[in-house]
Write an enzyme that holds these catalytic residues in place. Structure first.
Site, PDB file in Angstrom:
ATOM      1  N   GLU A  59       1.009  -1.277  -0.114  1.00 41.87           N
ATOM      2  CA  GLU A  59       0.005  -0.171  -0.106  1.00 41.87           C
ATOM      3  C   GLU A  59       0.800   1.230   0.018  1.00 41.87           C
ATOM      4  OE1 GLU A  59      -0.654  -2.627   1.710  1.00 41.87           O
ATOM      5  OE2 GLU A  59      -2.662  -3.270   1.361  1.00 41.87           O
ATOM      6  N   HIS A 128     -11.569  -4.791   9.792  1.00 36.07           N
ATOM      7  CA  HIS A 128     -12.071  -4.631   8.678  1.00 36.07           C
ATOM      8  C   HIS A 128     -13.672  -3.881   8.576  1.00 36.07           C
ATOM      9  CE1 HIS A 128      -9.492  -7.891   7.878  1.00 36.07           C
ATOM     10  NE2 HIS A 128      -9.407  -7.604   6.667  1.00 36.07           N
TER      11      HIS A 128
END
Lengths: 326, 321
Positions: A59, A128
């Site tokens: 990322e 999440h």
């Protein structure tokens, strides 16, 4: 036609990629796999491997690649998969994306979009299920957008891609399969929705309710329920969290003199905290009561679904708070 | 290798200017006119100029925080350079960025992150544009032996090799991350080159104080990268002459070793001796070059001192496009 939020996102991407060959899309599993929610299915076939690129799980480099390609002439759309992963590249977004132009000079522009699937989704668990808007509101230079319906999602994403400023684009996961009836001609008309403009979703006169993302449909349902009890609620979706359309919100507060904010994320230091501070400072004379904040409890979002649902505001939670304001 | 005289003179000019500029930075810091820190790049001129001698128009550069003169070498006018360093409106970033954020996009400088290494992906992104536009340019990513430990650097190498992009990673091994020796942080002797195999990159390790050796080793890798074969890595071995920042007394290292590098491995002195011996330059030519450049810098610094600074009303300028 009935359009899902996910389809609206996918169509916005495709239309912008057809319109401008500088638009690129990259992220984890966006190519053959078509993104874990199926949003980018078919795009590799249409646009080819140079414009639709899978990435390794890297990322920080992905955000950097968005910066480097944007400033040199591309219009990258970076998909971070889950919003939670924005924290593994927090420094790259907070220090680099947000500050790049300010600290390097007016020659540098970052026309980039960072898309992320945001918030809870029935059992996704503590890492999440997060909304990250409030974390990045602390970074001047970022534009933060969270659409709450398919129509807005399409128009806002197109504007985000055309913007010369970096946009953090949050897509509440639970909205992806939500359907909305949209006139065919309108949907296919290449319409855009300007960034930085709020939308009054329900008109009312007693209480202004600022709702973000997933909370917008719940706020609308709460407004309908309270209308039957004689409480008139005006629901405003800021759509762009930063910079905020204060004009639309303040016009409503001048009318209702009561305001509440509802968000999916934790209460402490959330979006509502900042908005409440702002409203009490700038609208003090118009307010007839304290600014109320409705938000998730200050716990991680649990894997257990009952616990998850209990901790995030629902229609009844919103109604309960709003009744106390009337 | 045989070189044309023009090429040797250009390399020498850039080498000398880098040295003089890095020296000047320490002097104006001592005068108290620089608001921030100065991380002197003395000792690293040979590697930077050697690598940059392979550049061509349209290439991109992600420089490190030393030597700052690299931004001037690739094109930033002195007024913008010193203006930014002194935090003035005449600077490339209106004084918002300062010492770590010199350079101009029109010269190919893609920017710098003061959180070292967070910008590694930026060089990869610039290479993505090169790839999309099908140009034979490359993107240079300069980083130090300290930054070599950072995750974003490895992620950038991973992404560049996955996408087979034209990036040249340049590990400037000056042997110290502030006070921590590279030999402490790295289990391998070459924290750049020894790790490159993990990303399938060809490498070279070179004496960074020999400008032509750096150029020759880099050119081979640059040819490979320009040809579309993917990224490569060069590691330049050198020694940071001064402290991490001005004022650092360097108590953590042996002053004799520092002295040895400064006297025996001075890239500028070594190259000038060679050029004098070959009759490429004369003492008079060198003296004039030094004098002219010094004068030009002094004028630019005087302009920067006099230049207007940001006023409170300007504070939000340049936040959004």
């Amino acid at each position: 036609m009935k359009v899902t939020y996910a389809k609206a996102i996918g169509d916005a991407l495709k239309e912008e990629m057809r319109r401008d060959d500088k638009v690129l899309l990259f992220g984890e599993d966006v190519a053959q796999f078509g993104n874990i929610f199926g949003i980018t299915r078919g795009m590799l076939e249409e646009f080819g491997p140079k414009r639709i690129r899978n990435t390794p799980i890297a990322e920080t480099a992905m955000v950097g690649a968005a910066i480097g390609s944007a400033e040199t002439g591309m219009r990258p759309v970076l998909e971070l998969m889950y919003s939670d992963f924005a924290l593994v590249c927090f420094s790259e977004i907070f220090h680099c994306v947000a500050k790049w132009r300010y600290m390097h000079g007016p020659e540098y522009k970052l026309p980039l979009v960072i898309r992320n699937a945001s918030g809870s989704s029935n059992g996704a668990g503590p890492e999440h299920s997060n909304c990250v808007e409030s974390l990045f509101m602390h970074a001047p230079g970022l534009t933060i957008v969270t659409p709450s319906c398919a129509y807005d999602a399409k128009g806002l994403l197109k504007s985000a891609i055309r913007s010369d400023n970096p946009v953090l684009f949050c897509e509440p996961k639970l909205m992806y399969q939500q359907k909305q009836e949209i006139d065919d001609e309108v949907y296919n008309s290449d319409y855009t929705i300007p960034l930085g403009v709020a939308d009054v979703k329900v008109s009312g006169s007693d209480i202004t309710l600022i709702a973000v993302g997933l909370m917008v449909p719940r706020a609308i349902a709460a407004a309908e329920k309270l209308a039957a009890e004689g409480i008139s609620v005006e629901v405003i979706d800021p759509r762009t969290i930063a910079p905020l359309d204060k004009e639309t919100i303040y016009a409503s507060i001048r009318k209702t003199h009561h305001v509440a904010i509802v968000e999916e994320s934790n209460l402490t230091a959330g979006i509502g905290a900042e908005f409440a501070a702002l409203f009490q400072k700038e609208m003090y004379d118009e307010l007839d009561g304290p600014v109320e904040r409705i938000a998730a409890l200050d716990v991680p979002i649990a894997y257990n679904m009952d616990a998850e649902h209990y901790s995030i505001p629902d229609v009844d939670d919103i109604c309960r708070v709003l009744r106390t304001m009337h | 290798m045989e070189y044309a005289k023009d090429f040797l003179l250009k390399v020498h000019k850039e080498l000398l200017e880098t040295r003089l500029m890095e020296k000047k930075l320490t002097e104006i810091y001592a005068q108290g006119i620089v608001p921030g820190h100065i991380h002197s790049g003395m000792g690293q001129e040979g590697s930077y100029v050697g690598v940059l001698s392979t550049r061509k128009k349209g290439d991109y550069f992600k420089f490190g925080h030393r030597p700052l003169a690299a931004n001037y070498i690739v094109g930033e006018p002195m007024d913008a350079f010193f203006g930014e360093l002194l935090g003035k409106l005449t600077g490339n970033a209106l004084g918002h960025g300062g010492t770590n954020h010199l350079g101009r996009l029109q010269d190919g400088v893609v920017g710098f992150s003061g959180s070292l290494g967070c910008d590694a992906g930026v060089a990869v992104g610039a290479a993505l544009t090169i790839d999309a536009e099908q140009r034979d340019n490359i993107s240079y990513f300069f980083y130090g032996d300290g930054t070599a430990s950072r995750g974003p650097v490895h992620e950038a190498m991973c992404l560049a090799s996955c996408w087979k992009l034209p990036v040249l990673f340049v590990c400037e091994n000056n042997q110290f991350a502030i006070s921590t020796p590279s030999s402490y942080s790295s289990a391998v002797p070459n924290p750049g080159a020894d790790r490159a195999a993990g990303y399938g990159m060809p490498t070279a390790v070179v004496d960074g104080t020999d400008v032509l050796a750096v150029y020759e080793a880099t050119q081979k890798l640059v040819d490979y990268v320009r040809a579309g074969n993917g990224p490569a890595l060069i590691e330049c071995k050198e020694y940071r002459w001064r402290g991490h920042f001005e004022g650092d007394q360097c108590a953590y290292r042996d002053a004799d070793v520092t002295h040895k590098y400064m006297t025996e491995k001075d890239s500028v002195a070594l190259f000038e001796a060679k050029l004098l011996e070959q009759g490429v330059v004369t003492e008079e030519y060198l003296a004039k070059l030094r004098e002219d450049f010094d004068k030009a810098m002094d004028e630019a610094i005087a302009h920067a001192v006099e230049a207007p600074a940001m006023q409170p009303a300007d504070i939000y300028d340049c936040l959004y496009a």
